[in-house]
Design an enzyme around this catalytic site. Structure first.
Site, PDB file in Angstrom:
ATOM      1  N   ILE A  20     -52.848  36.152  38.835  1.00  0.00           N
ATOM      2  CA  ILE A  20     -53.570  36.516  40.055  1.00  0.00           C
ATOM      3  C   ILE A  20     -54.732  35.544  40.266  1.00  0.00           C
ATOM      4  CG2 ILE A  20     -54.946  38.302  41.178  1.00  0.00           C
ATOM      5  CD1 ILE A  20     -53.239  40.395  39.765  1.00  0.00           C
ATOM      6  N   ASN A  67     -64.012  31.160  25.939  1.00  0.00           N
ATOM      7  CA  ASN A  67     -63.533  32.311  25.176  1.00  0.00           C
ATOM      8  C   ASN A  67     -64.650  33.340  25.191  1.00  0.00           C
ATOM      9  OD1 ASN A  67     -62.781  34.229  23.297  1.00  0.00           O
ATOM     10  ND2 ASN A  67     -62.233  32.763  21.699  1.00  0.00           N
ATOM     11  N   VAL A  68     -64.466  34.432  25.911  1.00  0.00           N
ATOM     12  CA  VAL A  68     -65.560  35.399  26.090  1.00  0.00           C
ATOM     13  C   VAL A  68     -65.861  36.190  24.825  1.00  0.00           C
ATOM     14  CG1 VAL A  68     -65.285  35.597  28.577  1.00  0.00           C
ATOM     15  CG2 VAL A  68     -63.968  37.115  27.064  1.00  0.00           C
ATOM     16  N   LEU A  95     -60.315  38.457  33.720  1.00  0.00           N
ATOM     17  CA  LEU A  95     -60.097  38.474  32.279  1.00  0.00           C
ATOM     18  C   LEU A  95     -59.792  39.883  31.802  1.00  0.00           C
ATOM     19  CD1 LEU A  95     -63.163  36.229  31.393  1.00  0.00           C
ATOM     20  CD2 LEU A  95     -60.778  35.506  31.554  1.00  0.00           C
ATOM     21  N   TYR A 158     -50.313  52.537  30.388  1.00  0.00           N
ATOM     22  CA  TYR A 158     -51.480  51.695  30.637  1.00  0.00           C
ATOM     23  C   TYR A 158     -52.569  51.959  29.597  1.00  0.00           C
ATOM     24  CZ  TYR A 158     -54.247  48.636  33.650  1.00  0.00           C
ATOM     25  OH  TYR A 158     -54.978  47.581  34.160  1.00  0.00           O
ATOM     26  N   LYS A 165     -60.585  49.510  32.446  1.00  0.00           N
ATOM     27  CA  LYS A 165     -60.780  49.309  33.880  1.00  0.00           C
ATOM     28  C   LYS A 165     -61.766  50.324  34.459  1.00  0.00           C
ATOM     29  CE  LYS A 165     -57.977  45.799  34.512  1.00  0.00           C
ATOM     30  NZ  LYS A 165     -58.518  44.451  34.780  1.00  0.00           N
ATOM     31  N   ILE A 194     -48.362  43.510  39.843  1.00  0.00           N
ATOM     32  CA  ILE A 194     -47.735  42.211  40.060  1.00  0.00           C
ATOM     33  C   ILE A 194     -47.204  41.742  38.717  1.00  0.00           C
ATOM     34  CG2 ILE A 194     -48.152  39.801  40.723  1.00  0.00           C
ATOM     35  CD1 ILE A 194     -50.407  40.798  42.528  1.00  0.00           C
ATOM     36  N   ARG A 195     -46.060  41.141  38.713  1.00  0.00           N
ATOM     37  CA  ARG A 195     -45.483  40.687  37.444  1.00  0.00           C
ATOM     38  C   ARG A 195     -46.189  39.411  36.998  1.00  0.00           C
ATOM     39  NH1 ARG A 195     -39.022  39.974  36.004  1.00  0.00           N
ATOM     40  NH2 ARG A 195     -39.295  39.924  33.734  1.00  0.00           N
ATOM     41  N   THR A 196     -47.062  39.549  36.018  1.00  0.00           N
ATOM     42  CA  THR A 196     -47.815  38.431  35.464  1.00  0.00           C
ATOM     43  C   THR A 196     -47.642  38.429  33.954  1.00  0.00           C
ATOM     44  OG1 THR A 196     -49.838  39.714  35.130  1.00  0.00           O
ATOM     45  CG2 THR A 196     -49.549  38.669  37.300  1.00  0.00           C
ATOM     46  N   LEU A 197     -48.187  37.400  33.307  1.00  0.00           N
ATOM     47  CA  LEU A 197     -48.129  37.339  31.852  1.00  0.00           C
ATOM     48  C   LEU A 197     -48.827  38.544  31.234  1.00  0.00           C
ATOM     49  CD1 LEU A 197     -47.379  35.666  29.325  1.00  0.00           C
ATOM     50  CD2 LEU A 197     -49.611  34.555  29.517  1.00  0.00           C
TER      51      LEU A 197
END
Length: 258
Positions: A20, A67-68, A95, A158, A165, A194-197
């Site tokens: 995204i 890298n947080v 992130l 989830y 979140k 949405i299909r993401t990694l």
């Protein structure tokens, strides 16, 4: 007209062309913003080369490791931003992470380590980056993050990301109250699945997407570009009166009762 010319935007969280964050970066660039891109470093440099190749067409003026989970690297990255840019206008926070084992099965089986890691990367990191950005953000600036419906309703599998979140959305409100006096707005986009990694780690993600396609008023889910369009709007002066809000970009799915 939506115009981000003369504005500098730092975009985090691009992993590949399904991200995204990639859709957001493209739309910010199309609106005229100058981009800075961060990537998550790894020992072999694979992520760096992949993200650098993907984003080359956007001509980013900054390309930095971030890298947080490493406070020193956050300081170094924002030190470079201060040195090279001076000030900037837009922070895009995309992130989130939870271990695959935390994204299926019983929520009560969430490990202490997995819980803390998910909250640190997915929620606390917004606070960390906002704090680092605060002295550098211009008046009229914008901080934007990504959330999901699973932070306010139970979504199968989830699990701990729902908790992360929920915390992230509350972070948005508190940061909006803090940053408002310096005319910096803080908002979130709650995107449809949405299909993401990242989403591929959630058990049953394809079933979730198909359900949205059958149920949402628009009878489809959304695209990275649609989220990017909303991000560009919220980052622009056209949204100058909007702060502390969660804007749903989900084909209307969130309004449905059944």
């Amino acid at each position: 007209m939506l115009d981000l010319s003369g504005k500098k935007a730092l975009v985090t969280g691009i992993a590949n062309n399904r991200s995204i964050a990639w859709g957001i970066a493209q739309q910010l660039h199309a609106a005229g913003a100058e981009l800075g891109i961060t990537y998550l470093p790894d020992d072999r440099g694979r992520t760096e080369s992949k993200v650098q190749e993907l984003t080359a067409s956007l001509n980013p003026s900054l390309f930095l490791p971030l890298n947080v989970q490493d406070p020193e690297q956050i300081d170094q990255t924002f030190g470079t931003i201060a040195q090279k840019w001076g000030n900037f206008d837009i922070l895009i926070h995309c992130l989130a992470f939870a271990g695959k084992e935390e994204l299926s099965g019983d929520f009560s089986a969430t490990s202490r380590e997995g819980y803390n890691r998910a909250l640190e990367i997915s929620s606390y990191s917004l606070i960390d980056l906002a704090r680092a950005s605060k002295p550098l953000l211009n008046q009229g600036g914008s901080i934007l993050t990504l959330t999901y419906l699973g932070g306010v309703r139970v979504v199968p599998n989830y699990n701990v990301m729902g908790t992360a979140k929920a915390a992230l959305e509350m972070n948005v409100r508190y940061l909006a109250a803090e940053f408002g006096p310096q005319a910096v707005r803080v908002n979130a986009i709650s995107a449809g699945p949405i299909r993401t990694l990242a989403s591929s780690a959630v058990g049953g993600i394809l079933d979730m997407i198909h359900h949205v396609e059958e149920t949402a008023p628009l009878r489809r889910t959304v695209t990275q570009m649609e989220v990017g369009n909303t991000a560009a709007f919220l980052s622009s002066d056209l949204a100058s009166g909007i702060t502390g809000q969660v804007v749903y970009v989900d084909s209307g799915y969130s309004i449905m009762g059944m």
